[in-house]
Write a protein that holds these residues in place. Structure first.
Motif, mmCIF file in Angstrom:
data_model
loop_
_atom_site.group_PDB
_atom_site.id
_atom_site.type_symbol
_atom_site.label_atom_id
_atom_site.label_comp_id
_atom_site.label_asym_id
_atom_site.label_seq_id
_atom_site.Cartn_x
_atom_site.Cartn_y
_atom_site.Cartn_z
ATOM 1 N N PHE A 93 -149.750 -13.858 1.329
ATOM 2 C CA PHE A 93 -148.640 -12.967 0.979
ATOM 3 C C PHE A 93 -149.000 -12.041 -0.165
ATOM 4 O O PHE A 93 -148.688 -10.848 -0.130
ATOM 5 C CB PHE A 93 -147.407 -13.796 0.605
ATOM 6 C CG PHE A 93 -146.552 -14.077 1.789
ATOM 7 C CD1 PHE A 93 -145.916 -13.029 2.446
ATOM 8 C CD2 PHE A 93 -146.405 -15.355 2.277
ATOM 9 C CE1 PHE A 93 -145.147 -13.268 3.564
ATOM 10 C CE2 PHE A 93 -145.646 -15.594 3.396
ATOM 11 C CZ PHE A 93 -145.011 -14.565 4.044
ATOM 12 N N VAL A 94 -149.643 -12.620 -1.173
ATOM 13 C CA VAL A 94 -150.027 -11.782 -2.318
ATOM 14 C C VAL A 94 -150.896 -10.624 -1.823
ATOM 15 O O VAL A 94 -150.655 -9.460 -2.143
ATOM 16 C CB VAL A 94 -150.777 -12.626 -3.368
ATOM 17 C CG1 VAL A 94 -151.386 -11.725 -4.431
ATOM 18 C CG2 VAL A 94 -149.833 -13.628 -4.002
ATOM 19 N N ALA A 95 -151.878 -10.970 -0.990
ATOM 20 C CA ALA A 95 -152.766 -9.920 -0.486
ATOM 21 C C ALA A 95 -151.982 -8.895 0.321
ATOM 22 O O ALA A 95 -152.198 -7.682 0.196
ATOM 23 C CB ALA A 95 -153.863 -10.540 0.366
ATOM 24 N N ALA A 96 -151.063 -9.377 1.145
ATOM 25 C CA ALA A 96 -150.303 -8.470 1.998
ATOM 26 C C ALA A 96 -149.470 -7.510 1.157
ATOM 27 O O ALA A 96 -149.410 -6.305 1.434
ATOM 28 C CB ALA A 96 -149.409 -9.260 2.938
ATOM 29 N N PHE A 97 -148.830 -8.061 0.115
ATOM 30 C CA PHE A 97 -148.001 -7.187 -0.707
ATOM 31 C C PHE A 97 -148.846 -6.212 -1.498
ATOM 32 O O PHE A 97 -148.491 -5.040 -1.628
ATOM 33 C CB PHE A 97 -147.094 -8.018 -1.635
ATOM 34 C CG PHE A 97 -145.833 -8.441 -0.939
ATOM 35 C CD1 PHE A 97 -144.832 -7.502 -0.678
ATOM 36 C CD2 PHE A 97 -145.630 -9.751 -0.535
ATOM 37 C CE1 PHE A 97 -143.667 -7.880 -0.012
ATOM 38 C CE2 PHE A 97 -144.473 -10.134 0.126
ATOM 39 C CZ PHE A 97 -143.488 -9.200 0.387
ATOM 40 N N ILE A 98 -149.960 -6.703 -2.030
ATOM 41 C CA ILE A 98 -150.826 -5.785 -2.779
ATOM 42 C C ILE A 98 -151.283 -4.656 -1.860
ATOM 43 O O ILE A 98 -151.270 -3.476 -2.212
ATOM 44 C CB ILE A 98 -152.051 -6.528 -3.348
ATOM 45 C CG1 ILE A 98 -151.609 -7.521 -4.412
ATOM 46 C CG2 ILE A 98 -153.048 -5.546 -3.944
ATOM 47 C CD1 ILE A 98 -152.750 -8.325 -4.997
ATOM 48 N N LYS A 99 -151.661 -5.036 -0.651
ATOM 49 C CA LYS A 99 -152.152 -4.043 0.286
ATOM 50 C C LYS A 99 -151.090 -2.989 0.561
ATOM 51 O O LYS A 99 -151.328 -1.783 0.461
ATOM 52 C CB LYS A 99 -152.550 -4.735 1.586
ATOM 53 C CG LYS A 99 -153.331 -3.882 2.540
ATOM 54 C CD LYS A 99 -153.610 -4.708 3.754
ATOM 55 C CE LYS A 99 -154.889 -4.472 4.419
ATOM 56 N NZ LYS A 99 -156.153 -4.631 3.944
ATOM 57 N N PHE A 100 -149.885 -3.485 0.868
ATOM 58 C CA PHE A 100 -148.801 -2.555 1.164
ATOM 59 C C PHE A 100 -148.511 -1.672 -0.047
ATOM 60 O O PHE A 100 -148.340 -0.453 0.072
ATOM 61 C CB PHE A 100 -147.551 -3.334 1.586
ATOM 62 C CG PHE A 100 -146.402 -2.464 1.975
ATOM 63 C CD1 PHE A 100 -146.524 -1.590 3.049
ATOM 64 C CD2 PHE A 100 -145.199 -2.503 1.290
ATOM 65 C CE1 PHE A 100 -145.472 -0.783 3.430
ATOM 66 C CE2 PHE A 100 -144.151 -1.691 1.656
ATOM 67 C CZ PHE A 100 -144.280 -0.826 2.736
ATOM 68 N N GLY A 101 -148.520 -2.323 -1.218
ATOM 69 C CA GLY A 101 -148.250 -1.562 -2.436
ATOM 70 C C GLY A 101 -149.287 -0.469 -2.639
ATOM 71 O O GLY A 101 -148.949 0.674 -2.989
ATOM 72 N N LEU A 102 -150.546 -0.812 -2.394
ATOM 73 C CA LEU A 102 -151.606 0.173 -2.593
ATOM 74 C C LEU A 102 -151.456 1.345 -1.629
ATOM 75 O O LEU A 102 -151.601 2.512 -2.008
ATOM 76 C CB LEU A 102 -152.969 -0.482 -2.397
ATOM 77 C CG LEU A 102 -153.426 -1.414 -3.518
ATOM 78 C CD1 LEU A 102 -154.659 -2.188 -3.103
ATOM 79 C CD2 LEU A 102 -153.708 -0.612 -4.782
ATOM 80 N N VAL A 103 -151.147 0.992 -0.379
ATOM 81 C CA VAL A 103 -150.972 2.064 0.593
ATOM 82 C C VAL A 103 -149.804 2.951 0.180
ATOM 83 O O VAL A 103 -149.884 4.181 0.192
ATOM 84 C CB VAL A 103 -150.748 1.474 2.007
ATOM 85 C CG1 VAL A 103 -150.434 2.576 2.990
ATOM 86 C CG2 VAL A 103 -151.960 0.699 2.455
ATOM 87 N N LEU A 104 -148.714 2.272 -0.233
ATOM 88 C CA LEU A 104 -147.512 3.016 -0.594
ATOM 89 C C LEU A 104 -147.771 3.912 -1.809
ATOM 90 O O LEU A 104 -147.260 5.032 -1.880
ATOM 91 C CB LEU A 104 -146.389 2.008 -0.920
ATOM 92 C CG LEU A 104 -144.970 2.467 -0.662
ATOM 93 C CD1 LEU A 104 -144.805 2.835 0.808
ATOM 94 C CD2 LEU A 104 -143.993 1.360 -1.026
ATOM 95 N N THR B 245 -158.541 3.759 -4.721
ATOM 96 C CA THR B 245 -157.418 3.058 -4.095
ATOM 97 C C THR B 245 -157.610 2.800 -2.600
ATOM 98 O O THR B 245 -157.397 1.677 -2.153
ATOM 99 C CB THR B 245 -156.104 3.833 -4.326
ATOM 100 O OG1 THR B 245 -156.125 4.341 -5.642
ATOM 101 C CG2 THR B 245 -154.909 2.943 -4.112
ATOM 102 N N PRO B 246 -158.014 3.786 -1.794
ATOM 103 C CA PRO B 246 -158.131 3.487 -0.363
ATOM 104 C C PRO B 246 -159.139 2.381 -0.067
ATOM 105 O O PRO B 246 -158.922 1.548 0.808
ATOM 106 C CB PRO B 246 -158.585 4.818 0.256
ATOM 107 C CG PRO B 246 -158.933 5.709 -0.852
ATOM 108 C CD PRO B 246 -158.260 5.201 -2.073
ATOM 109 N N VAL B 247 -160.238 2.360 -0.833
ATOM 110 C CA VAL B 247 -161.216 1.303 -0.634
ATOM 111 C C VAL B 247 -160.594 -0.036 -0.943
ATOM 112 O O VAL B 247 -160.718 -1.010 -0.184
ATOM 113 C CB VAL B 247 -162.436 1.521 -1.546
ATOM 114 C CG1 VAL B 247 -163.502 0.504 -1.231
ATOM 115 C CG2 VAL B 247 -162.955 2.916 -1.404
ATOM 116 N N PHE B 248 -159.905 -0.061 -2.069
ATOM 117 C CA PHE B 248 -159.313 -1.317 -2.481
ATOM 118 C C PHE B 248 -158.249 -1.765 -1.485
ATOM 119 O O PHE B 248 -158.134 -2.947 -1.164
ATOM 120 C CB PHE B 248 -158.732 -1.172 -3.891
ATOM 121 C CG PHE B 248 -158.380 -2.487 -4.517
ATOM 122 C CD1 PHE B 248 -159.318 -3.515 -4.551
ATOM 123 C CD2 PHE B 248 -157.135 -2.709 -5.046
ATOM 124 C CE1 PHE B 248 -159.002 -4.738 -5.120
ATOM 125 C CE2 PHE B 248 -156.817 -3.930 -5.611
ATOM 126 C CZ PHE B 248 -157.753 -4.946 -5.651
#
Lengths: 498, 506, 162
Positions: free
Chosen positions: A40-51, A10-13
């Motif tokens: 936006f898709v990337a931003a949300f995925i990123k935030f989701g992954l971090v969360l 996950t952190p890598v992704f």
């Protein structure tokens, strides 16, 4: 400290998701709506992954992943802990907000090469998260350099003479310090320890080097990470203000500069170890350099009429708070500086976005032109005032919390003299920020003051600009009411030292 | 076939060069494909050989079946197998690039050009794999003679540069020959490995003749590799030569000479003699510091793109000479790794310079005006090469600096470390100057936000595929060499570890 | 006197060094490009002389075995084989393979000059000639481009931007 660690990709992704997004962004260059959709898709995925990693981190675990052993004993590796999580959360959440704002800003001004802009923005975010989740000094350096280079096209976006000069200063300072100071320091550490340079909660240098070497290394690292804007290596930051405002907002209030202080925090806590530094009594040296920066930059900020430049100098000062907190080495001070990363980020991004919104709506860049503008742009200036309160450290905004910890931390460390610095700088902060909001609503000019306010006369920037800055202003208030999460994450880092 | 692979490395281009010389005039079209094919063969043979060396250890190949030390022996260990792969690989990429460049620059001498080109690579590869000191001299002259001619094919200024190179190059080679003579008197052998054994067996390391031989050979090789202050021949030669010539000479000539220096210092004289008995490490490292700084600073003063790059080569030579003479195993590893890395990064930037010259006809850096819009892919190639020269991870250049600096730190040669860092920074200045011109244009607009459509009506105008492909392949190679540096270093270490010296183990 | 002896004992070395220096001087000091090449040739010749002189031994002859050395009277029966093999053994210390055929042939190394340096110098002479050839060709091209083979004049032309 880390009792348990989970191996997960996950952190890598989370880091590379925005790098992957560059492809669709570049390919969809001809269709702006789809292109921004990709962002936006990337931003949300990123935030989701971090969360998604948050619960595990809060439970006291760490998440690790090793990609590649690149030099003997040295890997490109990711590791998420409390500090990384805190920074990752701040950066990834604010990217969403800034993306929306960028659309409003870039389209509002009909900027050229928007595809390039969004592509490199995404790359920069990858590098930022990479720094946040780096498991060792080497990986940290890798992403640090990547960030310097990826932000260059953003800083020089206008491609005019001014941008060229700004870009030159930008790279000169950032590259010369990282290659000139950090690289040799890192290799020295590697040769001395022969280790993987993994960050650990007590540092790993203890016992490998003597006091003089430690001092030299400390200074090399502290000045080497020039993204932190510590004087005398701060001039790149005002220079970088030639960039479009979304860049200044996200990168030069949040991502880039915070990467600088983040690296310093990491090195102090993870490489040297606070105990080791304390035993050598080295923190004080850096603390006073930071204190000097705080006062001087605040004084310079007072004299700036260009709003973005004033904010830039304010950032220089605020960053030094974080360094100061780290250098004090007491638990509460370190907690304070970690939380200040988030608090200042939210406050300063609000201020920058307001500055940008004013520019989009009216084309005004100078504070002297903003007299009475509050009546035309009430939302913007309301948000500006909240942001200002947060940066100064007044209620009801989050900045108060972190400053409280910093001040008490300074007392813990027995550095009462520094309290004076805090006092002076808070007054200066107030002096250079509050009048802007005040004049906007209560202009000096009686003619402007007499104008009645009505919602019909307002000329706010587009909704894409207004929404993000309102969101961050509200966030600043929320962080004042509920700072627990941040404190908890910061506590994870200092808890280990007792 | 596999048994003969070591010989094929250089025999294939050699025989094809004769073929090209005989038939090329009548059938001009066959020159390019034949050259590329022969170099593909050479690359295949050297990769096979490298594979065998990794699996089986040192290969001894007797040319014509004559017994060493009388016959000529190719003794291929990890070091020269690796360098041979790099040399043949660089040769192949430059050959692909040559397709258009040769037609554009020397249209009336195509077959002669390819003949010389292949002979040059034969000579260079021969120097790398031969185990015979005199044979090395002959091959040195083969590559030197061809390179004089390849340079002299350029325009006006190139001829005078080539002339200078003839004179200085001959002095260098003659010095080498002289040194070999002294070694022969003392040991009665010309086989490099045998010379070393004889030196030990007869215990004549103290002999002044050996000292003279060492000095004369080292100076000769230094002249050939353009080690400052013996560099005067290089900048003009490489700057004015036809672009293919500089694309092959720039990366290879100096690097192969560094290899020769390492081979002679370690295999012939032995590390004990060079580093313990002589103890000149300090002086020579300081000389390399001067070379690095002089090369970098001279590069700053240039506006001619290829001349600037030529001065960078001089700085890079300083890196490697210094790295060897740090007398530290990490420094030696770094130097050898840098031979590989630098061959490719120099190729990368010289290919870029060549493309620009062929496309625009200008050698000045103003030719790069607005190139990001016009030739984006070419610029990507340059960026990777530039980042590598600056030393930004994860390109190959970063890791060579990593190992070299590590060697400098471990051996306590701080002056060398600082020189490396300064040179990195100067490289950063040099390349960002180029990037700025390419990005902003020569005269950026005064006002705020000018738009692409206003200034660059024409869309992208990329170089042809045969030029772009080698550039991008080189760029990719730089990343691969960087990311897989550990595997390369493992191969190098198997060579380095036989010399038991240095502070830290690998 | 000692110095004189030291010089005379190795006078071949001193001579080659003197010749080499003459060549080097010509290469550096002469203004004419052809004269520089002549200097280069002298320089190379000096090294060739050096090599040739190291192969020489006092009272030794050229390294060729004469018929009566290879075929002493009492060895007539093995006539045919020897002439094919013997040349390759000359000058080498080891001739193990041939011992079977020539049990009594004794070759004293001191009787023959060392042929190896001479052989090497054949190659070096070829190399030298080619270098000279390339040098002359380049000089010719210089003359065609600049109309002069005087270095100072050419440099003047370059400086004046022609």
């Amino acid at each position: 400290m880390s009792s348990e660690s989970i191996t997960s990709f996950t952190p890598v992704f989370a880091s590379i998701v925005s790098l992957l997004a560059v492809l669709p962004i570049a390919l969809l260059g001809k269709k702006p709506n789809l292109r921004e959709g990709a962002t936006f898709v990337a931003a949300f995925i990123k935030f989701g992954l971090v969360l998604s990693m948050l619960p595990a981190i809060l439970a006291g675990k760490t998440i690790e992943y090793t990609i590649w052993e690149i030099v003997p004993n040295l890997e490109i590796a990711f590791r998420v802990d409390g500090l990384g999580m805190l920074f990752g959360l701040v950066a990834s959440s604010l990217w969403i907000v800034t993306s929306l704002y960028s659309i409003g800003y870039m389209r509002g001004l009909k900027e050229h090469s928007q595809t390039r802009f969004f592509s490199f923005f995404a790359v920069s975010l990858s590098a930022t998260i990479g720094v946040a989740f780096a498991a060792n000094l080497f990986t940290l350096y890798l992403f640090y350099e990547m960030l310097s280079l990826a932000t260059y096209p953003l800083v020089t976006h206008h491609q005019d003479k001014e941008a060229r000069i700004g870009g030159r200063t930008y790279l000169t300072y950032l590259l010369s310090t990282s290659i000139g100071f950090v690289l040799p320091a890192m290799i020295f550490v590697y040769v001395k320890t022969g280790s993987s340079m993994d960050f650990s909660s007590d540092g790993f240098l203890n016992g490998h080097i003597g006091a003089t070497e430690a001092l030299i290394l400390l200074l090399l690292f502290t000045f080497g990470f020039a993204k932190s804007g510590l004087m005398p290596f701060h001039s790149w930051l005002p220079g970088a203000m030639v960039a479009p405002t979304p860049v200044s907002a996200l990168l030069h209030a949040v991502a880039v500069v915070k990467v600088g202080v983040f690296c310093i925090l990491r090195v102090y806590t993870g490489v040297f170890g606070t105990d080791f530094l304390q035993s050598l009594d080295l923190g004080v040296v850096v603390a006073w350099i930071a204190a000097f920066t705080i006062v001087v930059s605040s004084l310079i900020a007072l004299s700036q009429d260009n709003l973005k430049r004033r904010l830039a100098f304010s950032t220089v000062g605020q960053l030094s708070y974080i360094i100061l907190g780290a250098a004090l080495l007491s638990d509460r001070a370190v907690t304070g500086s970690m939380t200040h990363i988030a608090m200042h980020a939210v406050g300063k991004i609000t201020l920058f976005m307001c500055a940008g919104a004013v520019f989009v709506a009216t084309g005004k860049k100078y504070i002297s032109q903003m007299d009475g503008l509050g009546k035309k742009m009430p939302i913007t200036f309301a948000a500006f005032s909240i942001g200002a309160l947060s940066v100064i450290g007044l209620p009801p905004a989050g900045g108060l919390i972190s400053k409280f910890y910093l001040v008490t931390g300074a007392m813990d460390a027995g550095q009462s003299a520094l309290l004076v610095i805090f006092l002076i700088s808070t007054i200066l902060n107030a002096a250079y920020l509050l009048p802007i909001g005040y004049r906007a609503f209560f202009p000096k000019d009686p003619k402007l003051a007499a104008e009645p306010f009505s919602w019909k006369n307002t000329q706010e920037a587009s909704w894409q600009c207004i929404t993000p800055l309102s969101v961050t202003a509200v966030l600043a208030v929320i962080l004042f009411i509920k700072p627990q999460l941040l404190l908890q994450l910061a506590g994870l880092m200092v808890g280990g030292n007792g | 076939m596999i048994e003969q692979a070591p010989a094929l490395i250089l025999l294939v281009p050699f025989f094809v060069s004769i073929f090209v010389a005989l038939l090329g005039n009548r059938f001009q079209g066959i020159c390019f494909p034949l050259s590329v094919l022969s170099l593909i063969g050479s690359v295949a043979a050297s990769v096979t050989t490298l594979g065998r060396v990794i699996n089986e250890g040192t290969i001894r190949y007797r040319l014509g079946g004559w017994e060493p030390p009388m016959g000529i022996e190719f003794r291929i260990d990890a070091l020269n197998a690796l360098v041979a792969v790099a040399v043949s690989g660089v040769g192949l990429l430059a050959a692909i690039y040559s397709k258009r460049a040769v037609l554009a620059e020397t249209p009336d001498k195509v077959s002669q050009y390819y003949t010389l080109f292949l002979l040059l690579i034969t000579g260079l590869l021969g120097m790398v794999i031969t185990g015979d000191a005199f044979n090395l001299y002959v091959l040195l002259e083969v590559s030197a003679l061809t390179s004089y001619a390849l340079i002299a094919m350029g325009p006006k200024r190139a001829t005078l540069a080539a002339y200078k190179y003839v004179i200085i190059g001959t002095i260098g080679a003659s010095f080498y020959l002289l040194g070999v003579g002294y070694l022969y008197i003392k040991t009665g052998s010309l086989n490099m490995f045998d010379i070393h054994e004889q030196l030990i067996a007869r215990d004549i390391f103290d002999s002044p003749a050996i000292l003279v031989a060492f000095i004369v050979i080292t100076v000769g090789v230094w002249i050939k590799m353009a080690f400052f202050p013996l560099h005067a021949w290089l900048p003009n030669s490489y700057a004015y030569a036809p672009t293919t010539s500089s694309a092959i000479l720039g990366p290879l000539m100096t690097k192969v000479m560094i290899y020769v220096m390492i081979r002679l210092t370690f295999t012939v004289f032995g590390s004990d003699f060079a580093f313990i008995q002589l103890d000149w490490s300090d002086i020579i490292v300081w000389m390399s510091v001067v070379a690095i700084l002089a090369g970098s600073i001279s590069a700053l003063a240039q506006t001619d793109l290829r001349k600037m790059l030529s001065f960078l080569i001089i700085a890079e030579v300083g890196y490697m000479v210094g790295g060897v003479w740090l007398a530290d195993d990490m420094g030696l590893v770094g130097s050898i790794y840098h031979i590989i890395a630098d061959a490719f990064m120099t190729l990368c930037v010289f290919l870029f310079a060549g493309i620009i010259f062929v496309k625009t006809g200008k050698r000045d850096i103003t030719a790069l005006d607005g190139l990001f819009t016009k030739m984006p892919l070419t610029m990507v190639g340059l960026l990777v090469g530039a980042f590598s020269l600056i030393g930004i991870p994860p390109t190959a250049g970063f890791f060579s600096k990593w190992y070299l600096i590590q060697g400098g730190v471990a051996s306590g040669h701080w002056e060398y470390v600082i020189a490396l860092l300064i040179s990195s920074l100067i490289n950063a200045v040099l390349f960002f100057r180029i990037i700025e011109i390419a990005y902003f244009g020569v005269k950026p607009a005064e006002g705020h936000g000018h738009h692409d459509s206003d200034t660059h009506e024409s869309g992208p105008n990329e170089a042809s595929f045969s030029m772009l492909f080698p550039l991008l392949a080189t760029a990719a190679a730089l990343l691969v060499i960087g990311l897989y540096n550990q595997d390369i270093v493992a191969i190098i270490s198997s060579f380095v570890s036989q010399f038991n010296f240095g502070v830290i183990g690998i | 006197m000692e110095i004189f002896e030291a010089i005379s004992a190795k006078f071949n070395f001193w001579i080659y060094i003197i010749i080499m220096m003459i060549g080097l001087y010509a290469m550096i000091a002469k203004n004419n490009l052809i004269k520089k090449l002549i200097g280069m040739s002298i320089f190379q010749t000096a090294i060739i002389l050096f090599y040739v002189s190291i192969g020489v031994k006092d009272g030794a002859s050229i390294p060729i075995l004469y018929h009566d050395q290879v075929h002493p009277e009492h060895h007539d029966e093995s006539h045919g084989d020897h002439s094919a093999h013997s040349p390759s053994t000359d000058g080498h210390d080891s001739h193990a393979a041939e011992d079977r055929y020539l049990p009594e042939l004794v070759v004293d190394g001191n009787d023959f000059a060392n042929p190896l340096p001479h052989v090497l110098m054949l190659t070096a002479i070829v190399v030298g000639v080619s270098t000279l050839g390339v040098g002359l060709a380049v000089t010719q091209k210089v003359y065609r481009e600049y109309g002069s083979i005087e270095e100072s004049e050419i440099l003047e032309m370059i400086k004046s931007g022609k």
